[in-house]
Design a protein around this motif. Structure first.
Motif, short mmCIF file in Angstrom:
data_model
loop_
_atom_site.label_atom_id
_atom_site.label_comp_id
_atom_site.label_asym_id
_atom_site.label_seq_id
_atom_site.Cartn_x
_atom_site.Cartn_y
_atom_site.Cartn_z
N GLN A 116 -63.71 -14.57 -18.25
CA GLN A 116 -63.60 -13.23 -18.78
C GLN A 116 -62.27 -12.94 -19.32
O GLN A 116 -62.01 -12.61 -20.47
N GLN A 117 -60.95 -13.30 -18.54
CA GLN A 117 -59.75 -13.24 -19.18
C GLN A 117 -59.40 -14.00 -20.30
O GLN A 117 -59.05 -13.79 -21.36
N TYR A 118 -59.66 -15.32 -20.17
CA TYR A 118 -59.49 -16.28 -21.35
C TYR A 118 -60.29 -15.99 -22.47
O TYR A 118 -59.75 -16.02 -23.52
N ALA A 119 -61.57 -15.60 -22.53
CA ALA A 119 -62.30 -15.27 -23.33
C ALA A 119 -61.70 -14.02 -24.20
O ALA A 119 -61.65 -14.14 -25.27
N LYS A 120 -61.41 -12.92 -23.23
CA LYS A 120 -60.54 -11.77 -23.97
C LYS A 120 -59.54 -12.06 -24.53
O LYS A 120 -59.16 -11.52 -25.67
N ASN A 121 -58.41 -13.04 -24.20
CA ASN A 121 -57.48 -13.34 -24.92
C ASN A 121 -57.70 -14.37 -26.01
O ASN A 121 -56.77 -14.74 -26.53
N GLY A 122 -58.78 -14.71 -26.23
CA GLY A 122 -58.86 -15.58 -27.49
C GLY A 122 -58.70 -17.07 -27.22
O GLY A 122 -58.45 -17.83 -28.25
N ALA A 123 -59.07 -17.72 -25.95
CA ALA A 123 -58.75 -18.92 -25.74
C ALA A 123 -59.94 -19.87 -26.17
O ALA A 123 -59.79 -20.88 -26.54
N PHE A 124 -61.11 -19.12 -26.39
CA PHE A 124 -62.16 -19.94 -26.60
C PHE A 124 -62.79 -19.39 -28.13
O PHE A 124 -62.44 -18.28 -28.65
N MET A 125 -63.64 -20.15 -28.43
CA MET A 125 -64.38 -20.08 -29.97
C MET A 125 -65.56 -19.21 -29.72
O MET A 125 -66.15 -19.26 -28.95
N ARG A 126 -65.69 -18.54 -30.90
CA ARG A 126 -66.81 -17.54 -30.88
C ARG A 126 -68.00 -18.30 -31.21
O ARG A 126 -68.09 -18.88 -32.10
#
Lengths: 313, 531
Positions: B135-145
Motif C-alpha cells: 500500500q505504501q509503495y503504491a501510494k508513493n509511486g514505486a509501481f506502475m499504474r
C-alpha cells in the motif's frame, strides 16, 4: 611579486610536462578514486530531499533541509550513541594495541621455535572466526536456560545468572570478545616489525650490561612507535564504521542491552530496516562521515604537533 | 634511443593500466544492465522465433527480444535453472522473451526489497503483499499504474481476476498489482502438540485460559520442552497475536493504536492503557512460569522449526496453511508426534478471508518492458503448462499426481523442486491447483471458517507516513529498546517499565504519529464505507 607568480605557474605546467609519464601512470589510481569515491559523493544530496518514486532523479525531489537528520536526535539518543561509539573504540584501540605489543615482545624474546609458532597461530586463529559464529558461541555460553555458564553455576550450587538482562556486563563481554578475535592480527604485525629490528642494537646493549627488560623498554618499544602510529590512524579511520558486525551479532534485538551496547551503526541500521528511506539513510551516512572526518583531522593534527613525520598528511 | 624506447614502454604500460581499468568498468555496467541471455537452448530457438511469431498472443509488440527480470522473496529452489530453461524455451516462442527468476533469500529481504525498488534497478515483476508494504509503495509511486495496460497486454488475466478483487487492490483509485485469486485464510489459531496434550490429559486450547492450562501442563510434565515458542519478534508473535484473539483487533495496527473489528472507527491508544498493562503482566507471568525462555530476544531458531524438532510445544498463533506444512514436516521426522490447531475464528465467531492484497505481482515504475512482463505473468497464471511447471516442477521428475492428489517424488532433501518451491503464492490458479492429501485438513478448516466469514476491512488501508517519517523511525527504536523487553518478560517492574516506555515514546513523537494515523484511518473508513 608578479614575477614570482608567473614563475610559479610556469613551474606547475613545467612539472606536469616534465613528469608526464609519471602523471600518466598515476592516472589510473586517480580515476579509480574519482569514479568510486568522489563521483558517488553527489548522492549526499539525497540527505536533503524528500525521497519519492515519482521523480526520475534526486534533483527533482523536494528539498527539505535538515529534516532527514531529525530522526537521529528525535529519540534523544544521539549523544549516548556517539559516546558509546567513541568509548568502545578507544577501549578497543588501547587494549588491542597494548596487549598486542606486550605479547609480541614476549614472543619475540622466546627462544623455543615450536612453542613460539604454535602460540602465534593459536592467537591468530580467532581472527578468522566470523561474527555470526561468534554470536552463536556467545549465545551458547550465556543463555539462561542451557548456557554453559549457567550449567556450571548450577552444578556448583550457585544461582544462575541471566546475562542477557545485565547491560553493564556486556561492556566487558564485548571488549573481551573483540580482543579475543582481533588482537592476534595486530600482534602478528608487531612481531613482524620486531623481526625487522637489527640484532646489533641488542648486542650492543647486552655488552653495555642491559638486562632483558631494559632492552625491551629502550630498544624494542621505541622501534615499534612507527607501526603503532600507523595502526592507530587506520583504526581511527574505522571508528565511525564502529565494528557493526560485532555489536549487531552479539546483541541483536535485545533492547534491554541497548543502553550500553548501542552504537551509531547499529542504531541507524535498525531504524532504517523498518523505515527505509533513501533520505534518512543518506542523512545517517553523512552524519557518520562528517564525524569520522572531524575525528581523523583532530588526531592527525595532534600527531603532527608532536612529531611531524608520523602524521598521515 | 634507449631513452625513447623506455618512454614508449612507459607509455604503453600506462595505457594498458588505463585500459584495464576502463574495461573493468564497462564490463560491470554491461552485466548489470543486460544479464547474458539464458542457456544455450535459447540461441538455437532464436532464429526461428525472431520472425513469424511476432505478437502471437495479444496486441503487444514482441518484435524485439527482451529478458524479463522477475523478483520473488525467499530462497530459490535447487532445480530453478531447469525450470527456468524450460520456461524460456516456451516463452521465446510465445512472446519472444526470456525471463530470469531472481530470489532475495529471506536474509534481510526487506532491505533488499526496498533497494530493488528505490535504486532504479532493472526489475520487471516483483512480489507484493501487505507485509511488504504494498500500500505504501503504491501510494508513493514505486509501481506502475496497470489500469490501461492490463486489458491490452494481459486481457485473459484481466478477465480471469474477478472485478471486485481488482477493486480491492486499488490504491487511490488505481490498480498497481495483480492479485492472486486463490481464496484462503491466513488468520491466526492456536497450534499445539496434540500427542502431548492427550498423553498428559490437558485441556484443548480454545481460548487464552485453556491455552495457559495447556502450557502449565507441559511445563509440569515435560521438563525438557519449552512450552511456548516465541522468538525474537515478540511484537508479532505475542502482542499482535494476543490482541488479534483477546481484543479482536481489526488488524495489526502500528504505533500502539487499537480498534476492534466490531467497532473500527473507535480507534484508541492501547499503549500505556490499563489493558496494555494487564496484557504485559500476563506475558510476564508466562515468562516467570517458564513457558518461554528468558532469552527469546536473542533466540535464533524459528518458531516453526522448534516445533518440528521438539524443543517447543506450542505457538500462540499461526495460519492454517503454515500449521499444515509444519505438521507435515514434523510427521516426516517424527511419525508418532502430532500437532493440532484451533482457529481463533471458531471461538470468536468471525474470520476474514485473505485480502487480495495479500499476494500479488506488480510492475515497478522503472520497468521498460511492462507489456511483455504482464503478458508473461498472464501465461504464468492462466496457461496450464507454465503454471504447473512453476508451481510443482516437472511431472514424473519432481512430483506425480495420484487420485487427483499431489505426490512428491523423494523427500525434501532429494527433490530439487518441492511443492510451490518458487513461493508461487501469487500466481496460484485455483483451477490448476493440486494438493497433498493433508490439505484436506486445511480445506476442512477453511470450510468451517467460510461459514463465519466477514470481509477484511484493515488491509485495504494505505497509510501515508511521510508527514511523520522521522518520528516513526525514532519511535521504532524506542519500541525495540523499551517495549520489547517488557513483552518478553525481562523487566521486573512492569508498571514502572511501561511508564518509562511511554515517556520515551512520547518524547519520540508518539502523539503526533497517532493523531495523523487516526485521521487517515477514519477518512479511509468513511471513503470505503466500512464504518
Amino acid at each position: 611579486m608578479s614575477k614570482t607568480m608567473v614563475h610559479k605557474k610556469k613551474g606547475l605546467l613545467h612539472e606536469l610536462n616534465k613528469n608526464k609519464i609519471l602523471f600518466l601512470m598515476l592516472l589510473p589510481t586517480l580515476l579509480y578514486f574519482l569514479i568510486n569515491n568522489y563521483v558517488p559523493m553527489i548522492g549526499i544530496y539525497y540527505a536533503f530531499v524528500q525521497f519519492d518514486f515519482h521523480s526520475t532523479n534526486m534533483f527533482q525531489m523536494a528539498f527539505i533541509g535538515l529534516k532527514n537528520f531529525e530522526f537521529l536526535w528525535k529519540s534523544g539518543k544521539l549523544i549516548q550513541l556517539t559516546i558509546n561509539t567513541i568509548g568502545y573504540n578507544i577501549a578497543f584501540i588501547v587494549l588491542v594495541n597494548g596487549l598486542a605489543i606486550s605479547v609480541a615482545v614476549l614472543l619475540s624474546e622466546l627462544r623455543g621455535k615450536w612453542f613460539k609458532k604454535i602460540t602465534q597461530s593459536i592467537l591468530f586463529l580467532p581472527y578468522f572466526v566470523s561474527f555470526v559464529i561468534l554470536s552463536v558461541i556467545v549465545f551458547n555460553l550465556f543463555n539462561y536456560d542451557q548456557g554453559v555458564l549457567n550449567t556450571v553455576l548450577e552444578k556448583l550450587g550457585a544461582e544462575p545468572i541471566n546475562l542477557y538482562a545485565k547491560p553493564t556486563a556486556w561492556i566487558f563481554l564485548i571488549i573481551i570478545f573483540f580482543l579475543w578475535k582481533n588482537f592476534g592480527y595486530s600482534m602478528v604485525i608487531y612481531l613482524a616489525s620486531i623481526t625487522g629490528i637489527s640484532e646489533e642494537y641488542y648486542e650492543a646493549a647486552k655488552i653495555d650490561g642491559a638486562n632483558i627488560f631494559q632492552r625491551s623498554w629502550h630498544i624494542t618499544l621505541p622501534m615499534l612507535k612507527n607501526t603503532f602510529v600507523i595502526l592507530l590512524l587506520f583504526a581511527l579511520g574505522g571508528i565511525m564504521k564502529g565494528q557493526f558486525d560485532l555489536f549487531y551479532q552479539m546483541v541483536g534485538n535485545n533492547g534491554l542491552l541497548f543502553s550500553t551496547t548501542d552504537i551509531l551503526d547499529t542504531y541507524v541500521y535498525r531504524s532504517l530496516r523498518v523505515t527505509f528511506d533513501m533520505g534518512m539513510a543518506t542523512a545517517a551516512g553523512v552524519y557518520q562521515s562528517i564525524f569520522g572526518f572531524a575525528l581523523i583531522m583532530t588526531v592527525n593534527t595532534i600527531i603532527r604537533k608532536i612529531n611531524k613525520d608520523y602524521a598521515l598528511f | 634511443m634507449v631513452g625513447k624506447q623506455k618512454k614508449v614502454l612507459h607509455l604503453f604500460i600506462s595505457l594498458v593500466l588505463v585500459l584495464t581499468l576502463l574495461a573493468a568498468c564497462s564490463n560491470n555496467s554491461k552485466t548489470n544492465n543486460e544479464p547474458s541471455p539464458a542457456p544455450s537452448k535459447s540461441t538455437t530457438t532464436e532464429g526461428t522465433n525472431a520472425e513469424g511469431n511476432e505478437s502471437s498472443i495479444s496486441g503487444i509488440d514482441t518484435s524485439e527480444r527482451v529478458e524479463l527480470q522477475f523478483y520473488m522473496l525467499g530462497n530459490a529452489p535447487k532445480d530453478l535453472d531447469k525450470v527456468e530453461a524450460q520456461v524460456n524455451e516456451w516463452l521465446l516462442e510465445d512472446l519472444n522473451a526470456t525471463v530470469k527468476f531472481n530470489y532475495t533469500t529471506w536474509t534481510d529481504w526487506d532491505q533488499k526489497y526496498r533497494l530493488l525498488l528505490s535504486t532504479g534497478q532493472d526489475v520487471d515483476l516483483i512480489f507484493t503483499a501487505e507485509w511488504t508494504q504494498y500500500q505504501q509503495y503504491a501510494k508513493n509511486g514505486a509501481f506502475m499504474r496497470l489500469d490501461e495496460l492490463l486489458p491490452v497486454a494481459a486481457p485473459k488475466l484481466y478477465e480471469f481476476v474477478p472485478q471486485d478483487m481488482w477493486e480491492a487492490v486499488k490504491i487511490d483509485g488505481n490498480i498497481y498489482t495483480v492479485p492472486a485469486t486463490y481464496k484462503e485464510y491466513v488468520t491466526g489459531g492456536f497450534v499445539w502438540r496434540e500427542d502431548l496434550r492427550v498423553k498428559h490429559n490437558l485441556p484443548k486450547p480454545v481460548d487464552i485460559e485453556t491455552f495457559e492450562a495447556y502450557l502449565a501442563g507441559i511445563k509440569q510434565n515435560e521438563p525438557n520442552i519449552q512450552p511456548l515458542a516465541v522468538g525474537q519478534d515478540v511484537g508479532a508473535t505475542l502482542e499482535d497475536a494476543y490482541l488479534d484473539f483477546q481484543r479482536q483487533r481489526v488488524g495489526a495496527m502500528p504505533y500502539g493504536l487499537h480498534a476492534s473489528y466490531s467497532d473500527p472507527s473507535n480507534i484508541v491508544g492501547y499503549w500505556g492503557s490499563e489493558e496494555h498493562l494487564t496484557d504485559l503482566k500476563r506475558y510476564k507471568s508466562w515468562a516467570d512460569n517458564g513457558y518461554f525462555s528468558k532469552n527469546e530476544l536473542n533466540e535464533t531458531d524459528g518458531n516453526q522449526d522448534k516445533l518440528t524438532n521438539g524443543t517447543a510445544a506450542a505457538m500462540l498463533s499461526d495460519n492454517p496453511t503454515r500449521y499444515n506444512s509444519v505438521l507435515n514436516q514434523m510427521k516426516a521426522l517424527h511419525p508418532d508426534w502430532d500437532l493440532a490447531y484451533h482457529p481463533y475464528g471458531l471461538t470468536l465467531g468471525y474470520a476474514t478471508p485473505v485480502h487480495p492484497i495479500h499476494n500479488g505481482f506488480a510492475v515497478p515504475k522503472n520497468s521498460k518492458k511492462a507489456e511483455r512482463a504482464l503478458a508473461f505473468y498472464e501465461l504464468m497464471v492462466t496457461d496450464k503448462r507454465y503454471n504447473l511447471l512453476t508451481q510443482y516442477g516437472f511431472e514424473d521428475v519432481n512430483y506425480t499426481v495420484e487420485d487427483g492428489y499431489y505426490k512428491m517424488i523423494g523427500d525434501n532433501t532429494t527433490n530439487g523442486f518441492v511443492r510451490e518451491a518458487m513461493n508461487g503464492w501469487a500466481w496460484r490458479n485455483p483451477e490448476y491447483m493440486i494438493f497433498e492429501p493433508s490439505y484436506d485438513g486445511v480445506e476442512a478448516i477453511f470450510n468451517e471458517l467460510d461459514k463465519i466469514q466477514v470481509p477484511d476491512i484493515y488491509t485495504g488501508f494505505a497509510e501515508d507516513y511521510t508527514p511523520y517519517q522521522a518520528e516513526r523511525a525514532a519511535l521504532e527504536q524506542v519500541e525495540k529498546q523499551y517495549l520489547y523487553p517488557l513483552m518478553a518478560g525481562l523487566v521486573d517492574d512492569v508498571e514502572d517499565g511501561l511508564k518509562t516506555f511511554m515517556e520515551k515514546a512520547n518524547q519520540a513523537g508518539l502523539e503526533k504519529i497517532q493523531e495523523s494515523y487516526k485521521q487517515q484511518w477514519l477518512q479511509y473508513l468513511q471513503e470505503s464505507g466500512h464504518n
